[in-house]
Motif scaffolding. Structure first.
Motif, PDB file in Angstrom:
ATOM      1  N   SER A 213      62.638 -48.093 -31.980  1.00 46.33           N
ATOM      2  CA  SER A 213      61.981 -47.041 -31.208  1.00 46.33           C
ATOM      3  C   SER A 213      62.862 -45.798 -31.183  1.00 46.33           C
ATOM      4  O   SER A 213      64.073 -45.864 -31.421  1.00 46.33           O
ATOM      5  CB  SER A 213      61.714 -47.510 -29.774  1.00 46.33           C
ATOM      6  OG  SER A 213      60.903 -48.667 -29.762  1.00 46.33           O
ATOM      7  N   ASN A 214      62.237 -44.656 -30.892  1.00 46.30           N
ATOM      8  CA  ASN A 214      62.946 -43.376 -30.780  1.00 46.30           C
ATOM      9  C   ASN A 214      63.736 -43.046 -32.044  1.00 46.30           C
ATOM     10  O   ASN A 214      64.909 -42.650 -31.992  1.00 46.30           O
ATOM     11  CB  ASN A 214      63.887 -43.393 -29.569  1.00 46.30           C
ATOM     12  CG  ASN A 214      63.159 -43.639 -28.261  1.00 46.30           C
ATOM     13  OD1 ASN A 214      62.084 -43.079 -28.039  1.00 46.30           O
ATOM     14  ND2 ASN A 214      63.714 -44.481 -27.408  1.00 46.30           N
ATOM     15  N   VAL A 215      63.090 -43.224 -33.179  1.00 52.22           N
ATOM     16  CA  VAL A 215      63.714 -42.909 -34.466  1.00 52.22           C
ATOM     17  C   VAL A 215      63.339 -41.465 -34.830  1.00 52.22           C
ATOM     18  O   VAL A 215      62.151 -41.142 -34.921  1.00 52.22           O
ATOM     19  CB  VAL A 215      63.241 -43.878 -35.564  1.00 52.22           C
ATOM     20  CG1 VAL A 215      63.897 -43.550 -36.891  1.00 52.22           C
ATOM     21  CG2 VAL A 215      63.531 -45.308 -35.147  1.00 52.22           C
ATOM     22  N   PRO A 216      64.306 -40.582 -35.021  1.00 51.77           N
ATOM     23  CA  PRO A 216      64.003 -39.152 -35.164  1.00 51.77           C
ATOM     24  C   PRO A 216      63.379 -38.741 -36.487  1.00 51.77           C
ATOM     25  O   PRO A 216      62.720 -37.701 -36.553  1.00 51.77           O
ATOM     26  CB  PRO A 216      65.377 -38.483 -34.991  1.00 51.77           C
ATOM     27  CG  PRO A 216      66.357 -39.536 -35.402  1.00 51.77           C
ATOM     28  CD  PRO A 216      65.750 -40.845 -34.974  1.00 51.77           C
ATOM     29  N   SER A 217      63.578 -39.515 -37.570  1.00 52.54           N
ATOM     30  CA  SER A 217      63.122 -39.063 -38.882  1.00 52.54           C
ATOM     31  C   SER A 217      62.970 -40.236 -39.841  1.00 52.54           C
ATOM     32  O   SER A 217      63.534 -41.319 -39.613  1.00 52.54           O
ATOM     33  CB  SER A 217      64.112 -38.058 -39.469  1.00 52.54           C
ATOM     34  OG  SER A 217      65.344 -38.703 -39.751  1.00 52.54           O
ATOM     35  N   PRO A 218      62.224 -40.038 -40.942  1.00 46.91           N
ATOM     36  CA  PRO A 218      62.131 -41.086 -41.969  1.00 46.91           C
ATOM     37  C   PRO A 218      63.500 -41.424 -42.562  1.00 46.91           C
ATOM     38  O   PRO A 218      63.755 -42.582 -42.902  1.00 46.91           O
ATOM     39  CB  PRO A 218      61.208 -40.463 -43.026  1.00 46.91           C
ATOM     40  CG  PRO A 218      60.407 -39.453 -42.280  1.00 46.91           C
ATOM     41  CD  PRO A 218      61.321 -38.906 -41.229  1.00 46.91           C
ATOM     42  N   PHE A 219      64.366 -40.422 -42.697  1.00 45.64           N
ATOM     43  CA  PHE A 219      65.703 -40.682 -43.224  1.00 45.64           C
ATOM     44  C   PHE A 219      66.476 -41.608 -42.291  1.00 45.64           C
ATOM     45  O   PHE A 219      67.174 -42.526 -42.735  1.00 45.64           O
ATOM     46  CB  PHE A 219      66.456 -39.364 -43.408  1.00 45.64           C
ATOM     47  CG  PHE A 219      67.896 -39.547 -43.793  1.00 45.64           C
ATOM     48  CD1 PHE A 219      68.250 -40.159 -44.984  1.00 45.64           C
ATOM     49  CD2 PHE A 219      68.907 -39.116 -42.951  1.00 45.64           C
ATOM     50  CE1 PHE A 219      69.576 -40.337 -45.334  1.00 45.64           C
ATOM     51  CE2 PHE A 219      70.234 -39.282 -43.291  1.00 45.64           C
ATOM     52  CZ  PHE A 219      70.575 -39.893 -44.481  1.00 45.64           C
ATOM     53  N   ALA A 220      66.356 -41.380 -40.982  1.00 45.57           N
ATOM     54  CA  ALA A 220      67.020 -42.252 -40.010  1.00 45.57           C
ATOM     55  C   ALA A 220      66.448 -43.664 -40.090  1.00 45.57           C
ATOM     56  O   ALA A 220      67.177 -44.647 -39.934  1.00 45.57           O
ATOM     57  CB  ALA A 220      66.861 -41.687 -38.599  1.00 45.57           C
ATOM     58  N   ALA A 221      65.148 -43.762 -40.340  1.00 44.16           N
ATOM     59  CA  ALA A 221      64.517 -45.081 -40.474  1.00 44.16           C
ATOM     60  C   ALA A 221      65.122 -45.843 -41.647  1.00 44.16           C
ATOM     61  O   ALA A 221      65.406 -47.046 -41.551  1.00 44.16           O
ATOM     62  CB  ALA A 221      63.011 -44.923 -40.662  1.00 44.16           C
ATOM     63  N   GLU A 222      65.343 -45.161 -42.779  1.00 43.27           N
ATOM     64  CA  GLU A 222      65.964 -45.809 -43.937  1.00 43.27           C
ATOM     65  C   GLU A 222      67.411 -46.196 -43.632  1.00 43.27           C
ATOM     66  O   GLU A 222      67.887 -47.250 -44.067  1.00 43.27           O
ATOM     67  CB  GLU A 222      65.912 -44.867 -45.145  1.00 43.27           C
ATOM     68  CG  GLU A 222      64.521 -44.633 -45.698  1.00 43.27           C
ATOM     69  CD  GLU A 222      63.991 -45.828 -46.472  1.00 43.27           C
ATOM     70  OE1 GLU A 222      64.760 -46.773 -46.721  1.00 43.27           O
ATOM     71  OE2 GLU A 222      62.797 -45.819 -46.833  1.00 43.27           O
ATOM     72  N   ALA A 223      68.119 -45.339 -42.888  1.00 41.09           N
ATOM     73  CA  ALA A 223      69.506 -45.636 -42.537  1.00 41.09           C
ATOM     74  C   ALA A 223      69.575 -46.868 -41.638  1.00 41.09           C
ATOM     75  O   ALA A 223      70.457 -47.724 -41.802  1.00 41.09           O
ATOM     76  CB  ALA A 223      70.145 -44.431 -41.849  1.00 41.09           C
ATOM     77  N   TYR A 224      68.637 -46.975 -40.692  1.00 35.24           N
ATOM     78  CA  TYR A 224      68.587 -48.162 -39.830  1.00 35.24           C
ATOM     79  C   TYR A 224      68.303 -49.413 -40.661  1.00 35.24           C
ATOM     80  O   TYR A 224      68.863 -50.489 -40.394  1.00 35.24           O
ATOM     81  CB  TYR A 224      67.511 -48.004 -38.763  1.00 35.24           C
ATOM     82  CG  TYR A 224      67.968 -47.280 -37.523  1.00 35.24           C
ATOM     83  CD1 TYR A 224      69.061 -47.735 -36.787  1.00 35.24           C
ATOM     84  CD2 TYR A 224      67.301 -46.144 -37.072  1.00 35.24           C
ATOM     85  CE1 TYR A 224      69.486 -47.070 -35.642  1.00 35.24           C
ATOM     86  CE2 TYR A 224      67.724 -45.467 -35.931  1.00 35.24           C
ATOM     87  CZ  TYR A 224      68.816 -45.941 -35.223  1.00 35.24           C
ATOM     88  OH  TYR A 224      69.240 -45.283 -34.090  1.00 35.24           O
ATOM     89  N   ALA A 225      67.438 -49.284 -41.671  1.00 41.06           N
ATOM     90  CA  ALA A 225      67.123 -50.432 -42.526  1.00 41.06           C
ATOM     91  C   ALA A 225      68.368 -50.891 -43.277  1.00 41.06           C
ATOM     92  O   ALA A 225      68.638 -52.090 -43.389  1.00 41.06           O
ATOM     93  CB  ALA A 225      66.010 -50.070 -43.507  1.00 41.06           C
TER      94      ALA A 225
END
Length: 244
Positions: free
Chosen positions: A126-138
């Motif tokens: 939750s509260n993921v600021p961007s698609p790039f951050a989503a990939e970094a979390y992955a």
């Protein structure tokens, strides 16, 4: 079981004195897995069946034998000036992102040295600021999964060229996701070898579909051992055994 020793230490000593090296290894692996399963039951309420426990012990012993063989091969390669990149586990990661709810799903697919599927995992953020951050979390979740698998050599493979490049760099990251990248790099010490490799999206389509499906359902999953075996038949036609 025929020992008349009363204390735990005497019992352990009695077992080791009467066992060869292979039996001692088996005995130690069994004790460790029983203790690990006990902790899982107490702290996570996860119950491990006897069959699963036996499979874990057998798999761990086989992995140790493979690791010995791998080290011998690497020693031979170094002796003759040959370098081989043979990571023990390949983890493919991908993310799905919803820019309306700022939620993302990380999906991880793990393969062993023989190209066998060994783990599937999805995590909701939750509260993921961007698609790039989503990939970094992955990618971060892939690193954590590698640690939980207790393997010393992992290749993390994703289709975000930027995330892979930042993880490969040794300089301080100054982007908006520097905290995530720093967290990934701080975990390198848990491995003897941690490789980050970019792959084309076409080779990561299954991980992407799983991430998208998990985001739509809002469900986290983690499958290994017997539970994963029941789903393996559905994966054979979707993706070849060896992702490379």
């Amino acid at each position: 079981m025929n020992s008349t020793s009363q204390s735990m230490w005497e019992w352990l000593t009695w077992v080791f004195k009467r066992s060869n090296s292979g039996q001692c290894l088996l005995f130690c692996y069994a004790l460790w897995w029983i203790w690990f399963s006990r902790n899982q039951y107490i702290h996570e309420r996860k119950n491990t069946t006897g069959r699963a426990l036996v499979l874990n012990i057998q798999r761990y012993m086989a992995e140790q034998e493979e690791l010995k063989a791998l080290k011998n091969n690497e020693s031979i390669c170094r002796r003759y000036g040959v370098q081989e990149d043979i990571p023990r586990v390949r983890i493919l990661f991908d993310a799905a992102y919803d820019n309306k709810t700022f939620r993302s799903a990380s999906n991880l697919v793990g393969w062993d040295l023989r190209g066998n599927l060994i783990v599937l995992k999805t995590v909701i953020h939750s509260n993921v600021p961007s698609p790039f951050a989503a990939e970094a979390y992955a990618c971060l979740n892939g690193t954590k999964l590698g640690i939980s698998l207790r393997t010393h050599s992992v290749k993390l493979m994703g289709d975000s060229r930027t995330v892979i490049r930042k993880c490969q760099e040794t300089t301080t990251d100054k982007s908006a996701t520097r905290a995530i990248i720093r967290d990934i790099q701080s975990k390198k010490s848990n491995f003897q070898e941690l490789i980050f490799q970019y792959i084309h999206r076409s080779k990561n389509s299954y991980a992407h579909r799983l991430a998208k499906n998990a985001l739509e359902k809002g469900e986290t999953t983690y499958m290994r051992e017997e539970e994963l075996d029941r789903h393996t038949f559905a994966l054979v036609e979707i993706w070849p055994r060896n992702p490379d």
